[in-house]
Design a protein around this motif. Structure first.
Motif, PDB file in Angstrom:
ATOM      1  N   LEU A 155       0.836  -1.199   0.000  1.00  8.17           N
ATOM      2  CA  LEU A 155       0.000   0.000   0.000  1.00  8.17           C
ATOM      3  C   LEU A 155       0.873   1.252   0.000  1.00  8.17           C
ATOM      4  CD1 LEU A 155      -2.683  -1.107   2.618  1.00  8.17           C
ATOM      5  CD2 LEU A 155      -3.091  -0.722   0.183  1.00  8.17           C
ATOM      6  N   GLN A 156       1.947   1.207   0.755  1.00  4.73           N
ATOM      7  CA  GLN A 156       2.819   2.371   0.849  1.00  4.73           C
ATOM      8  C   GLN A 156       3.526   2.661  -0.469  1.00  4.73           C
ATOM      9  OE1 GLN A 156       5.304   1.379   4.224  1.00  4.73           O
ATOM     10  NE2 GLN A 156       3.904   2.342   5.677  1.00  4.73           N
ATOM     11  N   ARG A 157       3.975   1.623  -1.168  1.00  5.81           N
ATOM     12  CA  ARG A 157       4.681   1.888  -2.424  1.00  5.81           C
ATOM     13  C   ARG A 157       3.718   2.406  -3.490  1.00  5.81           C
ATOM     14  NH1 ARG A 157       6.459  -4.113  -4.825  1.00  5.81           N
ATOM     15  NH2 ARG A 157       4.367  -4.775  -5.436  1.00  5.81           N
ATOM     16  N   VAL A 158       2.484   1.929  -3.482  1.00  3.25           N
ATOM     17  CA  VAL A 158       1.489   2.471  -4.406  1.00  3.25           C
ATOM     18  C   VAL A 158       1.197   3.935  -4.056  1.00  3.25           C
ATOM     19  CG1 VAL A 158      -0.955   2.394  -5.033  1.00  3.25           C
ATOM     20  CG2 VAL A 158       0.382   0.300  -5.044  1.00  3.25           C
ATOM     21  N   SER A 201      -0.874  -2.136  -9.004  1.00  2.38           N
ATOM     22  CA  SER A 201       0.234  -2.974  -8.559  1.00  2.38           C
ATOM     23  C   SER A 201      -0.062  -4.425  -8.879  1.00  2.38           C
ATOM     24  CB  SER A 201       0.432  -2.799  -7.042  1.00  2.38           C
ATOM     25  OG  SER A 201       1.428  -3.669  -6.559  1.00  2.38           O
ATOM     26  N   GLU A 202       0.809  -5.051  -9.654  1.00  2.20           N
ATOM     27  CA  GLU A 202       0.686  -6.474  -9.979  1.00  2.20           C
ATOM     28  C   GLU A 202       2.046  -7.118  -9.733  1.00  2.20           C
ATOM     29  OE1 GLU A 202      -1.237  -7.453 -13.660  1.00  2.20           O
ATOM     30  OE2 GLU A 202      -2.357  -5.576 -13.690  1.00  2.20           O
ATOM     31  N   GLY A 203       2.177  -7.786  -8.609  1.00  2.71           N
ATOM     32  CA  GLY A 203       3.474  -8.346  -8.250  1.00  2.71           C
ATOM     33  C   GLY A 203       4.491  -7.240  -8.080  1.00  2.71           C
ATOM     34  N   ASP A 204       5.583  -7.319  -8.821  1.00  3.31           N
ATOM     35  CA  ASP A 204       6.625  -6.297  -8.746  1.00  3.31           C
ATOM     36  C   ASP A 204       6.466  -5.220  -9.804  1.00  3.31           C
ATOM     37  OD1 ASP A 204       7.997  -7.471  -6.590  1.00  3.31           O
ATOM     38  OD2 ASP A 204       9.030  -8.860  -7.940  1.00  3.31           O
ATOM     39  N   THR A 205       5.330  -5.238 -10.516  1.00  2.00           N
ATOM     40  CA  THR A 205       5.121  -4.311 -11.624  1.00  2.00           C
ATOM     41  C   THR A 205       4.133  -3.210 -11.262  1.00  2.00           C
ATOM     42  OG1 THR A 205       5.575  -6.037 -13.269  1.00  2.00           O
ATOM     43  CG2 THR A 205       4.350  -4.102 -14.023  1.00  2.00           C
ATOM     44  N   ALA A 206       4.498  -1.983 -11.570  1.00  2.00           N
ATOM     45  CA  ALA A 206       3.595  -0.847 -11.455  1.00  2.00           C
ATOM     46  C   ALA A 206       3.042  -0.545 -12.842  1.00  2.00           C
ATOM     47  CB  ALA A 206       4.327   0.371 -10.909  1.00  2.00           C
ATOM     48  N   ARG A 207       1.729  -0.408 -12.939  1.00  2.00           N
ATOM     49  CA  ARG A 207       1.093  -0.064 -14.220  1.00  2.00           C
ATOM     50  C   ARG A 207       0.386   1.278 -14.050  1.00  2.00           C
ATOM     51  NH1 ARG A 207      -2.661  -3.642 -14.610  1.00  2.00           N
ATOM     52  NH2 ARG A 207      -4.536  -2.338 -14.675  1.00  2.00           N
ATOM     53  N   TYR A 227       9.491  -3.207 -12.032  1.00  2.00           N
ATOM     54  CA  TYR A 227       9.135  -2.822 -13.399  1.00  2.00           C
ATOM     55  C   TYR A 227       8.086  -1.717 -13.362  1.00  2.00           C
ATOM     56  CZ  TYR A 227      11.096  -7.510 -13.909  1.00  2.00           C
ATOM     57  OH  TYR A 227      11.895  -8.611 -13.820  1.00  2.00           O
ATOM     58  N   VAL A 228       8.149  -0.829 -14.361  1.00  2.32           N
ATOM     59  CA  VAL A 228       7.200   0.279 -14.466  1.00  2.32           C
ATOM     60  C   VAL A 228       6.640   0.298 -15.884  1.00  2.32           C
ATOM     61  CG1 VAL A 228       6.836   2.750 -14.165  1.00  2.32           C
ATOM     62  CG2 VAL A 228       8.588   1.576 -12.805  1.00  2.32           C
TER      63      VAL A 228
END
Length: 281
Positions: free
Chosen positions: A190-193, A212-218, A249-250
């Protein structure tokens, strides 16, 4: 029609005499708080739930807006993240979130002498898959906007009519809505989002989501803003910032932001389900 609905909203609060408002600081609950205070004065109380799914900056906005309205305002702590039924992020996650909220607000209201707890659910919300509405209604909460048929567009129209400066504030649902169903929700995620969305807000982008999907930000932006975003944003700096927040990943969603996108993976049976508890009368 708008003024008729506004009057009907005022009449509801006049009949209540006292009310506690589940106040997130979003445009819907803020309109409810404004009208409640105009009618009830200090017999209306706005209460905001603070938890990891609410950005600290959004909590501060809620405090500022409540102060501008003049309504008494309290902040309470909720602990939905500690409930495995919530943290496991099932399709009815919002049910457990709103259960925690109203299991906190109802005893508070009763202890302070408020016979009613009201929320900011509007008429359009009843058309979407929102299991949280069921939890609220099961606990006796009322939804004045929905009761008089006020839609999301009318919420903004009425807010502008009343001179509320945040009438065009983008919708900002809780941060838990950024995760695909079935992916565990944690405080760190939640914090990284939240940090990522705040980073984009500070760049000037108002209406956005970071999924947020796993280590990927979309990143989702309105479709008409995607080209400008790519041409004007220092992408290496953005990627570096997101990675410092914890993503690996972004990506950029080329379809763009669309309300309710999270629910597109649900089966028609689930998406079209209608709880009897949602009947507003």
């Amino acid at each position: 029609m708008m003024l008729q609905k506004l009057q009907a909203l005022k009449n509801i609060f006049a009949e209540m005499e006292m009310a506690l408002i589940a106040y997130s600081g979003g445009i819907d609950s803020t309109l409810v708080a404004k009208v409640a205070y105009d009618i009830l004065g200090d017999r209306a109380l706005a209460v905001t739930a603070e938890s990891p799914s609410l950005l600290p900056e959004d909590l501060e906005d809620a405090k500022v807006q409540a102060a501008e309205i003049g309504i008494p305002h309290q902040v309470v702590q909720t602990h939905e993240i500690e409930n495995p039924n919530y943290a496991s992020n099932p399709v009815n996650r919002c049910y457990f979130c709103k259960s925690e909220l109203h299991d906190t607000l109802k005893p508070l209201a009763l202890s302070l002498g408020y016979p009613y707890v009201v929320d900011g659910v509007n008429a359009d919300d009843l058309k979407d898959y929102r299991p949280g509405i069921q939890a609220a209604k099961e606990r006796g909460a009322r939804s004045p906007l929905a009761e008089v048929g006020i839609t999301k567009a009318e919420v903004r129209e009425i807010s502008k009519h009343l001179g509320l400066p945040w009438w065009d504030k983008p919708a900002q649902p809780c941060l838990s809505s950024r995760f695909p169903y079935g992916e565990e929700i944690t405080v760190a995620k939640l914090q990284r989002v939240g940090r990522s969305e705040l980073y984009l807000r500070k760049l000037g982008w108002r209406n956005l989501r970071v999924r947020s999907e796993g280590d990927t930000a979309r990143i989702e932006l309105p479709p008409e803003q995607i080209k400008e975003f790519v041409l004007t944003t220092e992408l290496p700096a953005l990627v570096s910032a997101f990675q410092s927040f914890g993503f690996v990943y972004v990506t950029l969603d080329l379809e763009g932001y669309r309300s309710g996108k999270l629910n597109q993976v649900l089966t028609p049976q689930v998406r079209n389900s209608t709880y009897s508890a949602l009947d507003i009368s």
